[in-house]
Write an enzyme that holds these catalytic residues in place. Structure first.
Site, mmCIF file in Angstrom:
data_model
loop_
_atom_site.group_PDB
_atom_site.id
_atom_site.type_symbol
_atom_site.label_atom_id
_atom_site.label_comp_id
_atom_site.label_asym_id
_atom_site.label_seq_id
_atom_site.Cartn_x
_atom_site.Cartn_y
_atom_site.Cartn_z
ATOM 1 N NE ARG A 28 98.534 74.323 -61.661
ATOM 2 C CZ ARG A 28 97.528 73.936 -60.903
ATOM 3 N NH1 ARG A 28 96.897 74.802 -60.142
ATOM 4 N NH2 ARG A 28 97.168 72.670 -60.876
ATOM 5 C CE1 TYR A 168 98.317 62.665 -65.668
ATOM 6 C CE2 TYR A 168 99.884 60.857 -65.366
ATOM 7 C CZ TYR A 168 99.633 62.200 -65.577
ATOM 8 O OH TYR A 168 100.683 63.084 -65.700
ATOM 9 C CE LYS A 172 99.630 63.049 -69.006
ATOM 10 N NZ LYS A 172 99.686 64.346 -69.711
HETATM 11 P P1 NAD Z 1 99.660 71.512 -63.157
HETATM 12 O O1 NAD Z 1 98.421 71.004 -62.538
HETATM 13 O O2 NAD Z 1 100.541 72.439 -62.382
HETATM 14 O O3 NAD Z 1 99.352 72.230 -64.559
HETATM 15 C C1 NAD Z 1 98.371 71.763 -65.437
HETATM 16 C C2 NAD Z 1 97.818 72.965 -66.177
HETATM 17 O O4 NAD Z 1 96.813 72.511 -67.095
HETATM 18 C C3 NAD Z 1 97.134 73.963 -65.221
HETATM 19 O O5 NAD Z 1 97.559 75.271 -65.532
HETATM 20 C C4 NAD Z 1 95.647 73.776 -65.521
HETATM 21 O O6 NAD Z 1 94.877 74.941 -65.345
HETATM 22 C C5 NAD Z 1 95.704 73.389 -66.998
HETATM 23 N N1 NAD Z 1 94.478 72.726 -67.435
HETATM 24 C C6 NAD Z 1 93.845 71.684 -66.844
HETATM 25 N N2 NAD Z 1 92.738 71.374 -67.530
HETATM 26 C C7 NAD Z 1 92.675 72.228 -68.578
HETATM 27 C C8 NAD Z 1 91.763 72.413 -69.655
HETATM 28 N N3 NAD Z 1 90.678 71.620 -69.800
HETATM 29 N N4 NAD Z 1 92.013 73.406 -70.558
HETATM 30 C C9 NAD Z 1 93.090 74.208 -70.434
HETATM 31 N N5 NAD Z 1 93.990 74.079 -69.444
HETATM 32 C C10 NAD Z 1 93.779 73.106 -68.527
HETATM 33 O O7 NAD Z 1 100.470 70.230 -63.590
HETATM 34 P P2 NAD Z 1 101.921 69.984 -64.203
HETATM 35 O O8 NAD Z 1 102.603 69.065 -63.289
HETATM 36 O O9 NAD Z 1 102.569 71.252 -64.615
HETATM 37 O O10 NAD Z 1 101.497 69.139 -65.486
HETATM 38 C C11 NAD Z 1 101.605 69.579 -66.812
HETATM 39 C C12 NAD Z 1 101.534 68.371 -67.730
HETATM 40 O O11 NAD Z 1 102.608 67.498 -67.432
HETATM 41 C C13 NAD Z 1 100.269 67.547 -67.552
HETATM 42 O O12 NAD Z 1 99.840 67.074 -68.814
HETATM 43 C C14 NAD Z 1 100.728 66.400 -66.691
HETATM 44 O O13 NAD Z 1 99.934 65.258 -66.852
HETATM 45 C C15 NAD Z 1 102.127 66.194 -67.212
HETATM 46 N N6 NAD Z 1 103.022 65.483 -66.316
HETATM 47 C C16 NAD Z 1 103.249 65.950 -65.044
HETATM 48 C C17 NAD Z 1 104.092 65.230 -64.212
HETATM 49 C C18 NAD Z 1 104.381 65.674 -62.794
HETATM 50 O O14 NAD Z 1 104.989 64.900 -62.048
HETATM 51 N N7 NAD Z 1 104.002 66.884 -62.389
HETATM 52 C C19 NAD Z 1 104.675 64.045 -64.667
HETATM 53 C C20 NAD Z 1 104.428 63.611 -65.952
HETATM 54 C C21 NAD Z 1 103.595 64.344 -66.773
#
Ligand code: NAD
Length: 260
Positions: A28, A168, A172
């Site tokens: 996702r 977090y 990061k």
């Molecule tokens: P999300 O929660 O939709 O997706 C995160 C995914 O990681 C999920 O599918 C979850 O099942 C998987 N996951 C979590 N723990 C896991 C593990 N131990 N092993 C395998 N899979 C695991 O979040 P997102 O927004 O799509 O985030 C994706 C990445 O982008 C993350 O690293 C997040 O920190 C980073 N990010 C997100 C944002 C934001 O605003 N959404 C901003 C900056 C960075």
């Protein structure tokens, strides 16, 4: 225009045909969009998911429609044995991994005075240790092939910090150090390592943010809006591609100007 020039390029403009990408947390959000963007460029995809198989299977259906091969590899990125197992399964099904996207991540927000040891450790284990374990597991094959690209998903928070997100932000920021160290270690063997640092992206991770906070974030963002997952994925696909052949150790902000 020479028709041969574009012979091998895909609909996205990058040519990743013949390459195999492992995307962690791919079922996702940003991971899903990244898997689809890499597939659009022709890469076969190993879809890592942790718990629910249905969304991963749905993604595999879309990848097949896009004309690429895929395999589902279940596993927790913070567990060394599971990571080694999932890399072995991916390589058995698709061949050597040439692109790794360390995308899996979680949040466990709380002010430091109230943050539990478990919440600190869980966030570091998923984002930072997970990226280390996955990178280590694919590095040998990439070095042997003398080519490969690793992309870590950091965050604007890693650079700026954020009250309530010490775990977090530390994870990061740690990814930035990991990215630069790996770039130095693996560069001489033809492997590039970069990071993207997104701002706020419309995914499940940010869906719980109060409306007022979203408005505040948009107000502080020169482009005046949040990002779509596809806007992060397209930069990851660029970094994975030959168009970025001379880029390593870089941390590319994809934040609408929030981090200026
Ligand atoms: P999300 O929660 O939709 O997706 C995160 C995914 O990681 C999920 O599918 C979850 O099942 C998987 N996951 C979590 N723990 C896991 C593990 N131990 N092993 C395998 N899979 C695991 O979040 P997102 O927004 O799509 O985030 C994706 C990445 O982008 C993350 O690293 C997040 O920190 C980073 N990010 C997100 C944002 C934001 O605003 N959404 C901003 C900056 C960075």
């Amino acid at each position: 225009m020479n028709p041969e020039a574009n012979k091998n390029s895909s609909s996205s403009g990058h040519n990743l045909s013949g390459q195999v990408a492992l995307v962690t947390g791919a079922a996702r959000g940003i991971g899903r969009a990244t898997a689809l963007a890499l597939a659009k460029s022709g890469a076969d995809i190993a879809v890592n998911y942790q718990h629910s198989r249905d969304p991963a299977e749905a993604l595999a259906g879309e990848l097949s429609t896009a004309g690429v091969k895929s395999v589902l590899v279940q596993g927790d990125v913070s567990d060394s044995a599971q990571v080694n197992d999932m890399v072995a399964k991916a390589e058995e099904a698709l061949g050597g991994i040439s692109i790794l996207v360390n995308n899996a991540g979680i949040t466990r927000d709380g002010l430091v005075m109230r943050m539990s040891d478990e919440d600190f450790d869980a966030v570091i284990a998923t984002s930072l240790r997970g990226a280390f374990l996955c990178s280590r597991a694919v590095a040998r094959g990439m070095m042997k092939a003398r080519s490969g690209s690793i992309i870590n998903v950091s965050s604007v928070i890693g650079r700026r910090g954020n009250a309530g997100q010490a775990n977090y932000a530390a994870a990061k920021a740690g990814l930035v150090g990991l990215t630069k160290s790996l770039a130095r270690e693996l560069g001489p063997r033809g492997v590039r390592v970069n990071a993207v640092a997104p701002g706020y992206v419309v995914t499940d991770m940010t869906s719980e943010l109060p409306e007022k906070m979203k408005e505040q974030i948009m107000g502080n963002t020169p482009l005046g809006r949040l990002a779509s997952p596809e806007e992060i994925a397209s930069v990851i696909a660029f970094l994975a591609s030959p168009a970025a052949a001379y880029i390593t150790g870089a941390v590319i902000p994809v934040d609408g100007g929030l981090g200026i």
